[in-house]
Write an enzyme that holds these catalytic residues in place. Structure first.
Site, PDB file in Angstrom:
ATOM      1  CE1 TYR A  54     112.185   1.610-123.213  1.00 35.89           C
ATOM      2  CE2 TYR A  54     112.719   1.172-121.177  1.00 35.89           C
ATOM      3  CZ  TYR A  54     112.587   1.456-121.368  1.00 35.89           C
ATOM      4  OH  TYR A  54     111.393   2.295-121.104  1.00 35.89           O
ATOM      5  NE  ARG A  96      77.941 -27.474-106.382  1.00 40.54           N
ATOM      6  CZ  ARG A  96      77.103 -28.546-106.643  1.00 40.54           C
ATOM      7  NH1 ARG A  96      77.579 -29.075-107.175  1.00 40.54           N
ATOM      8  NH2 ARG A  96      76.195 -27.948-107.704  1.00 40.54           N
TER       9      ARG A  96
END
Ligand code: UD1
Ligand code: CA
Length: 455
Positions: free
Chosen positions: A388, A15
């Site tokens: 970066y 369930r």
């Protein structure tokens, strides 16, 4: 007394409508089965035996050595489940506790009361079973506790097998027992198969009574024996556990302005005189010091705040703030962000894998990543560490007392000396020595004009 425990966790949990085994569904920061293990573990000499079936590999790898395991490969009922656990139990036991993995609200205190009752009556050689019992006006789904005219427990009858009179019984079986170990070993293999084709653990009660053995009950708080079978139950159990956690903090001196809108996971630590405003989500290994202000509307995950910090409308993940530091509104501290004492990070600031030294200020939107920033640095609005290059991350270092003007781009790897000054809009591509002022695109050292030299 030597006490072992068996936790039943083999059910399908259909369930829940989930790929995840039911007992691994998280509840206020811990899976269901974790709550069950923690409730019983303090009462035992060895880890509980967890009866696993559906999703057993995941359950085992989550619990590891906090459990021992028995496998029930065919779900033939609660009696059959405990039978699978018998070989894993030590030989010299006095008693065996049986609980369910999907009953997360059951407390150690209630289990201890059951064991105390058992211990108090154990001088009686007839004692076979002590079990929890509840009184409830809505009996649906529970086995009924049937007593003899003299008031002794005679049987537990499953709802499907109840007579109309038995259906009216309001004393119900939550499914938590303490068995005399030797009696359990001898009798469990002889459980009859029920008309439903299952072996009911509950049939042991009538067997004991039939042998003239004694079965006793301890009252349990209704709230604690709540079983989780679907996600409505999960949400309701979450509400109860959250309330318990908030109450613990309230009694320890933390102000939680609106408990209903505050989500605090079980492991979170909060110091006294801290105020948690509405809408906060405090998760994982988060630790908050004394006299902090958190919220409104902040999420802290595995984050440490020293005393006197402030986090307003902000998201903090695996971050650390030293005493008196503040973030927000709308700040984002990501993994490895570390704000020194009294650092001020204002709106729309993002910091990742960086240390900002004491007294440093970054008042308005900007991004600091992979950087080591000194003390008392001013980071102007819109400053960005360009850390970066599309392939790898590079580091930015800024010395104490440096002044970084608005909208500066610090192209890493780059280092800015102590008390250096970066002009507004500069794109800094080379190291800047201490005390020096640079500006422009790309940034160059500002040479003194004749006028300045004179003046
Ligand atoms: C059981 C009791 C009932 C009690 C009720 C309380 C029996 C026969 N009946 O009924 O008297 O009022 O709990 O909630 O014990 N499980 C296994 N393997 C199995 C069957 C069950 O591990 O073969 C586990 C389930 O995962 C669950 C627990 O045992 O956690 C209870 O099983 P469930 O089928 O829900 O029992 P109930 O029918 O509710
Ligand atoms: Ca059930």
């Amino acid at each position: 007394m030597r006490t072992a425990a068996v936790i039943l966790a083999a059910g399908y949990g259909t369930r829940m409508k989930s790929d995840l085994p039911k007992v691994l569904h998280p509840l206020v920061g811990r899976p269901l089965v974790d709550w069950a293990v923690r409730a019983v573990a303090p009462l035992l000499q060895a880890p509980p035996v967890v009866v696993v079936g559906h999703g057993q590999e995941l359950v085992r790898s989550f619990l590891g050595e906090r459990g021992r395991y028995a496998v029930q490969s065919e779900l033939l009922g609660t009696g059959h489940a405990v039978l699978q656990a018998l070989p894993a139990l030590d030989a010299d036991l006095d008693r065996v506790v049986v609980t369910y993995a999907d009953m997360p609200l059951l407390t150690t205190a209630t289990l201890a009361r059951l064991l105390d009752l058992y211990a108090a009556l154990a001088v009686d050689p007839a004692l076979a079973i002590a079990m929890l019992s509840i009184q409830r006006e809505l009996p649906q789904g529970f086995g009924r506790i049937v007593r003899s005219a003299g008031g002794d427990v005679a049987a537990i009858v499953e709802e499907v097998n109840c007579t109309p009179e038995q259906l009216a019984i309001r004393e119900l079986n939550p499914g938590v027992y303490c068995f005399e170990a030797r009696w359990l070993r001898e009798n469990l293999p002889h459980l009859p198969r029920s008309s439903q084709g299952e072996y009911y653990l509950t049939d042991l009660v009538a067997m004991a009574a039939g042998q003239g053995r004694r079965v006793v009950t301890a009252d349990a708080p209704l709230e604690e024996v709540y079983g989780v079978n679907n996600r409505i139950h999960l949400a309701e159990a979450s509400g109860v556990l959250r309330r318990r956690i908030v109450e613990k903090h309230l009694l320890a001196g933390v102000t939680v302005v609106d408990p209903a809108s505050t989500y605090i996971e079980a492991e979170v630590v909060i110091g006294a005189d801290t105020t948690i405003w509405p809408g906060c989500v405090l998760q994982g290994a988060t630790q908050i010091g004394r006299r902090c202000t958190v919220g409104p509307y902040s999420q802290l995950v595995d984050t440490v705040l020293a005393d006197g910090c402030r986090a307003v409308y902000s998201v903090l993940e695996q971050a650390r703030m030293e005493a008196g530091a503040e973030v927000g509104p709308f700040g984002h501290l990501r993994k490895g962000a570390h704000l020194g004492e009294a650092v001020h990070l204002g709106n729309f600031g993002e910091v990742k894998d960086s240390y900002l030294g004491p007294g440093t200020k970054m008042g308005h939107f900007g991004y600091i990543g992979n950087a080591e920033i000194g003390a008392n640095v001013n980071i102007g609005a819109g400053t960005i560490t360009c850390n970066y290059d599309g392939v790898q991350k590079a580091k930015t270092v800024v010395g104490d007392n440096a002044f970084v003007g608005s909208d500066a781009l610090l192209v890493a790897p780059v280092s800015i000396g102590e008390s250096a000054r970066i002009g507004a809009g500069a794109v800094v591509t080379r190291d800047v020595p201490a005390q020096v002022t640079v500006y422009g695109v790309p940034a160059r050292v500002k040479t003194r004009t004749a006028e300045e030299s004179v003046g």
